[in-house]
Write a protein that holds these residues in place. Structure first.
Motif, PDB file in Angstrom:
ATOM      1  N   THR A   1      30.428  37.691  39.161  1.00 50.67           N
ATOM      2  CA  THR A   1      30.050  36.534  39.979  1.00 50.67           C
ATOM      3  C   THR A   1      28.969  36.873  41.016  1.00 50.67           C
ATOM      4  OG1 THR A   1      31.896  36.961  41.468  1.00 50.67           O
ATOM      5  CG2 THR A   1      32.267  35.328  39.735  1.00 50.67           C
TER       6      THR A   1
ATOM      7  N   SER B   1      50.171  33.918  45.855  1.00 52.11           N
ATOM      8  CA  SER B   1      51.151  33.087  45.142  1.00 52.11           C
ATOM      9  C   SER B   1      50.453  32.430  43.963  1.00 52.11           C
ATOM     10  CB  SER B   1      51.661  31.991  46.086  1.00 52.11           C
ATOM     11  OG  SER B   1      52.349  30.989  45.368  1.00 52.11           O
ATOM     12  N   THR B   2      51.231  32.085  42.958  1.00 52.65           N
ATOM     13  CA  THR B   2      50.666  31.238  41.906  1.00 52.65           C
ATOM     14  C   THR B   2      50.599  29.813  42.465  1.00 52.65           C
ATOM     15  OG1 THR B   2      52.827  30.640  41.021  1.00 52.65           O
ATOM     16  CG2 THR B   2      51.771  32.599  40.082  1.00 52.65           C
TER      17      THR B   2
ATOM     18  N   THR C   1      38.320  26.366  40.036  1.00 57.21           N
ATOM     19  CA  THR C   1      37.232  26.714  39.110  1.00 57.21           C
ATOM     20  C   THR C   1      37.672  27.914  38.260  1.00 57.21           C
ATOM     21  OG1 THR C   1      36.046  28.134  40.720  1.00 57.21           O
ATOM     22  CG2 THR C   1      35.402  25.832  40.660  1.00 57.21           C
ATOM     23  N   LEU C   2      37.706  27.701  36.963  1.00 56.95           N
ATOM     24  CA  LEU C   2      38.030  28.745  35.971  1.00 56.95           C
ATOM     25  C   LEU C   2      39.411  29.362  36.208  1.00 56.95           C
ATOM     26  CD1 LEU C   2      34.497  30.426  35.899  1.00 56.95           C
ATOM     27  CD2 LEU C   2      35.352  28.571  34.464  1.00 56.95           C
TER      28      LEU C   2
HETATM   29  C1  SAM Z   1      38.591  33.694  36.077  1.00 54.11           C
HETATM   30  S1  SAM Z   1      39.247  33.896  37.673  1.00 54.11           S
HETATM   31  C2  SAM Z   1      38.348  32.653  38.569  1.00 54.11           C
HETATM   32  C3  SAM Z   1      38.241  32.962  40.039  1.00 54.11           C
HETATM   33  C4  SAM Z   1      37.436  31.935  40.840  1.00 54.11           C
HETATM   34  N1  SAM Z   1      38.118  30.682  40.918  1.00 54.11           N
HETATM   35  C5  SAM Z   1      36.050  31.760  40.260  1.00 54.11           C
HETATM   36  O1  SAM Z   1      35.642  30.632  39.964  1.00 54.11           O
HETATM   37  O2  SAM Z   1      35.343  32.771  40.154  1.00 54.11           O
HETATM   38  C6  SAM Z   1      40.880  33.163  37.521  1.00 54.11           C
HETATM   39  C7  SAM Z   1      41.638  33.189  38.822  1.00 54.11           C
HETATM   40  O3  SAM Z   1      42.856  32.453  38.680  1.00 54.11           O
HETATM   41  C8  SAM Z   1      43.894  33.199  39.292  1.00 54.11           C
HETATM   42  N2  SAM Z   1      45.180  32.757  38.716  1.00 54.11           N
HETATM   43  C9  SAM Z   1      45.772  33.166  37.571  1.00 54.11           C
HETATM   44  N3  SAM Z   1      46.947  32.538  37.397  1.00 54.11           N
HETATM   45  C10 SAM Z   1      47.099  31.703  38.455  1.00 54.11           C
HETATM   46  C11 SAM Z   1      48.112  30.790  38.844  1.00 54.11           C
HETATM   47  N4  SAM Z   1      49.210  30.609  38.104  1.00 54.11           N
HETATM   48  N5  SAM Z   1      47.944  30.103  39.987  1.00 54.11           N
HETATM   49  C12 SAM Z   1      46.811  30.278  40.747  1.00 54.11           C
HETATM   50  N6  SAM Z   1      45.835  31.120  40.413  1.00 54.11           N
HETATM   51  C13 SAM Z   1      45.963  31.827  39.283  1.00 54.11           C
HETATM   52  C14 SAM Z   1      43.528  34.636  38.990  1.00 54.11           C
HETATM   53  O4  SAM Z   1      44.209  35.571  39.802  1.00 54.11           O
HETATM   54  C15 SAM Z   1      42.029  34.592  39.246  1.00 54.11           C
HETATM   55  O5  SAM Z   1      41.718  34.737  40.587  1.00 54.11           O
END
Ligand code: SAM
Length: 251
Positions: A37, A124-125, A143-144
């Motif tokens: 990123t 946390s999730t 996002t993602l």
């Molecule tokens: C591909 S990364 C994207 C990070 C950021 N949002 C971006 O756009 O660059 C996916 C993110 O989702 C988080 N993630 C995975 N499972 C999740 C959950 N159940 N709840 C919230 N976040 C989660 C991961 O730890 C990671 O930070």
């Protein structure tokens, strides 16, 4: 005797891998996301400017914030904090992410945006983010993230719970290939790499075969505006994550 020793060594190796792999994978993934990123990406910049443009005219539900022309944003799965640049000045930002290894990258990033009042990552999730009060935020951003969550429906219910009435959920996600006529091969490769566990293994539980549009439409938002599209990415490997979904849903 030697077969007993071999079995013992294999058992210890499996135990070591099972115990330490999740942590190693999370660490490596945070470092990878930070590298990925921070590469210049004018197309992504344009896409995000457009996606987050509704924030500019949003008025907070909170009278105190309204007085200061500020809004409150919750970002789920914040990762390294790539969206700071798109948030209005004076925004209050609460963030949730289950991977603690993002904290140092996120803190480095947020230090560059002193005009946004950001908080430390709540580890946390989004499924379990019960600590965020009901009707307390003007905007939720993702996002993602949904490619790797455990329970999409539960997260959408959490988003509806924390959003103030009229609040907005802004999302941008990579999804399963949707044009099977023109890009059937991509869909097959996505299916193969996900079903074999190769892609989730490499990218911290990411699935290439999800499409959350219908789930968002059925979740209970009063309005959903969404669009499937191709996110222009140059890298050959990441052609697999170009099919995307973006939009805004309103509580
Ligand atoms: C591909 S990364 C994207 C990070 C950021 N949002 C971006 O756009 O660059 C996916 C993110 O989702 C988080 N993630 C995975 N499972 C999740 C959950 N159940 N709840 C919230 N976040 C989660 C991961 O730890 C990671 O930070």
């Amino acid at each position: 005797m030697s077969w007993l020793l071999t079995l013992g060594v294999i058992a210890v190796l499996i135990w070591l891998l099972k115990t330490f792999w999740p942590n190693i994978r999370q660490r490596y993934f945070a470092a990878f996301m930070n590298y990925y990123t921070t590469q210049p990406n004018p197309d992504m910049d344009k896409l995000k400017k457009d996606l987050f443009s509704p924030l500019g005219s949003l008025v907070s539900h909170d009278p105190e914030l309204r007085k200061n022309n500020a809004i409150k944003i919750l970002e789920i799965g914040v990762g390294t904090g790539v969206n700071f640049a798109y948030y209005p000045e004076k925004s209050r930002l609460v963030v949730v992410d289950p991977n603690p290894h993002f904290a140092s990258y996120y803190n480095e990033n947020r230090a560059k945006f002193p005009n946004i009042q950001s908080e430390e990552i709540i580890v946390s999730t989004a499924e379990e983010m019960d600590m965020v009060p009901d009707n307390s935020v003007d905007v939720v951003v993702s996002t993602l993230v949904f490619c790797s969550v455990g329970n999409t429906e539960k997260i959408l219910q959490q988003i509806l719970r924390v959003l103030t009435p009229g609040g907005k959920f802004i999302f941008f996600e990579h999804i399963r290939e949707f044009d099977t006529e023109r890009h059937g091969m991509r869909r097959k490769i996505q299916g193969f790499l996900t079903a074999t566990g190769i892609w989730p293994f490499l990218f911290d539980g990411c699935y290439l075969t999800r499409d959350m549009l219908e789930t968002i439409q059925k979740a209970g938002f009063s309005k959903v505006q969404a669009q499937r599209f191709y996110n222009p990415i140059d890298h050959i490997v990441f052609q697999l994550v170009t099919p995307s979904l973006k939009g805004v849903a309103e509580k």
